[in-house]
Scaffold this active site. Structure first.
Site, PDB file in Angstrom:
ATOM      1  N   HIS A   1     -12.652   2.284  -1.517  1.00 20.42           N
ATOM      2  CA  HIS A   1     -12.659   3.606  -0.889  1.00 20.42           C
ATOM      3  C   HIS A   1     -12.832   4.759  -2.224  1.00 20.42           C
ATOM      4  O   HIS A   1     -12.832   4.540  -3.234  1.00 20.42           O
ATOM      5  CB  HIS A   1     -11.385   3.869  -0.068  1.00 20.42           C
TER       6      HIS A   1
HETATM    7  P1  TYD Z   1      -5.011   1.602  -0.655  1.00 20.77           P
HETATM    8  O1  TYD Z   1      -5.105   2.746  -1.084  1.00 20.77           O
HETATM    9  O2  TYD Z   1      -6.171   0.991   0.559  1.00 20.77           O
HETATM   10  O3  TYD Z   1      -4.875   0.341  -1.627  1.00 20.77           O
HETATM   11  P2  TYD Z   1      -5.669  -0.165  -2.763  1.00 20.77           P
HETATM   12  O4  TYD Z   1      -6.640   1.008  -2.981  1.00 20.77           O
HETATM   13  O5  TYD Z   1      -5.137  -0.075  -3.903  1.00 20.77           O
HETATM   14  O6  TYD Z   1      -6.435  -1.343  -2.563  1.00 20.77           O
HETATM   15  O7  TYD Z   1      -3.706   1.485   0.374  1.00 20.77           O
HETATM   16  C1  TYD Z   1      -3.513  -0.010   0.819  1.00 20.77           C
HETATM   17  C2  TYD Z   1      -2.265   0.364   1.975  1.00 20.77           C
HETATM   18  O8  TYD Z   1      -1.184   1.217   1.509  1.00 20.77           O
HETATM   19  C3  TYD Z   1      -2.899   1.302   3.039  1.00 20.77           C
HETATM   20  O9  TYD Z   1      -2.198   0.892   4.245  1.00 20.77           O
HETATM   21  C4  TYD Z   1      -2.193   2.653   2.789  1.00 20.77           C
HETATM   22  C5  TYD Z   1      -0.946   2.227   2.262  1.00 20.77           C
HETATM   23  N1  TYD Z   1      -0.598   3.292   1.228  1.00 20.77           N
HETATM   24  C6  TYD Z   1       0.586   4.163   1.263  1.00 20.77           C
HETATM   25  O10 TYD Z   1       1.179   4.049   2.467  1.00 20.77           O
HETATM   26  N2  TYD Z   1       1.037   4.954   0.366  1.00 20.77           N
HETATM   27  C7  TYD Z   1       0.261   5.069  -0.896  1.00 20.77           C
HETATM   28  O11 TYD Z   1       0.567   5.882  -1.674  1.00 20.77           O
HETATM   29  C8  TYD Z   1      -0.773   4.078  -0.970  1.00 20.77           C
HETATM   30  C9  TYD Z   1      -1.640   4.223  -2.237  1.00 20.77           C
HETATM   31  C10 TYD Z   1      -1.265   3.435  -0.287  1.00 20.77           C
END
Ligand code: TYD
Length: 136
Positions: A52
Site C-alpha cells: 500500500h
Molecule cells: P497494514 O497497514 O495493512 O499492515 P502492513 O502494511 O504492516 O502489512 O495493517 C494491517 C491491519 O492492521 C489492517 O486491518 C489495519 C490494521 N491497523 C490498525 O488498526 N492500526 C494501525 O496502526 C495499523 C498500522 C494497522
C-alpha cells in the site's frame, strides 16, 4: 532535514558494555511529530507485508531485531533496501508504495508514524495509486 528516496539513515548508537541504546527524537531525527508507534513481529517465514501507499503518512522503519527487505516505489523509481541494524532507519515518505518481505525468524519491524491510523489515507490498489500520482 530531508531524506533521499530509499535513504537509510544512521541513528545515534550509545555503545555500552551493558548493552547498546539508540533513540529517535521527533523533528530531530524524523521530519515529523510522532503520533503513533506500531511494530510487526511473529512474521511467518515467506510472508509479505505492506502492499500500500499513503496520501499523508510519513514513517521511519527500523529493524529493531533481525532483518527484512523493504521495496519502495514512488511511480518513478523503485528500490529495495535491506534493513538489519537496530541503529538504522528507513524514511518512507508520502505517496510511496511499500512492500516488506524476507523477514528473518524473530525479526521485529518498528514503525514511527506521523499520523494516527486512518484507513482513508491508504491506497491499497496499485493502479489506483499510480492514477493518483499522475493527477498530482
Ligand atoms: P497494514 O497497514 O495493512 O499492515 P502492513 O502494511 O504492516 O502489512 O495493517 C494491517 C491491519 O492492521 C489492517 O486491518 C489495519 C490494521 N491497523 C490498525 O488498526 N492500526 C494501525 O496502526 C495499523 C498500522 C494497522
Amino acid at each position: 532535514m530531508s531524506f533521499q528516496f530509499g535513504e537509510v539513515v544512521d541513528l545515534t548508537k550509545i555503545t555500552d558494555h551493558r548493552g547498546n541504546l539508540t533513540f529517535v527524537e521527533a523533528l530531530t531525527h524524523v521530519p515529523f511529530k510522532i503520533k503513533r508507534v506500531y511494530y510487526l513481529y511473529d512474521v511467518p517465514g515467506g510472508a509479505d507485508r505492506g502492499g500500500h501507499a499513503h496520501k499523508e503518512l510519513q514513517q521511519l522503519m527500523i529493524a529493531v531485531s533481525g532483518s527484512f527487505d523493504v521495496t519502495l516505489d514512488d511511480g518513478k523509481q523503485k528500490q529495495t533496501v535491506h534493513l538489519n541494524r537496530p541503529y538504522q532507519g528507513l524514511f518512507v515518505g508520502q505517496m510511496t508504495w511499500r512492500e516488506m518481505s524476507n523477514f528473518s525468524s524473530g525479526s521485529v519491524c518498528l514503525v514511527l508514524a506521523s499520523t494516527e491510523y486512518d484507513e482513508s489515507d491508504y491506497y491499497r490498489d496499485y493502479d489506483e495509486f499510480l492514477a493518483a500520482l499522475s493527477t498530482r
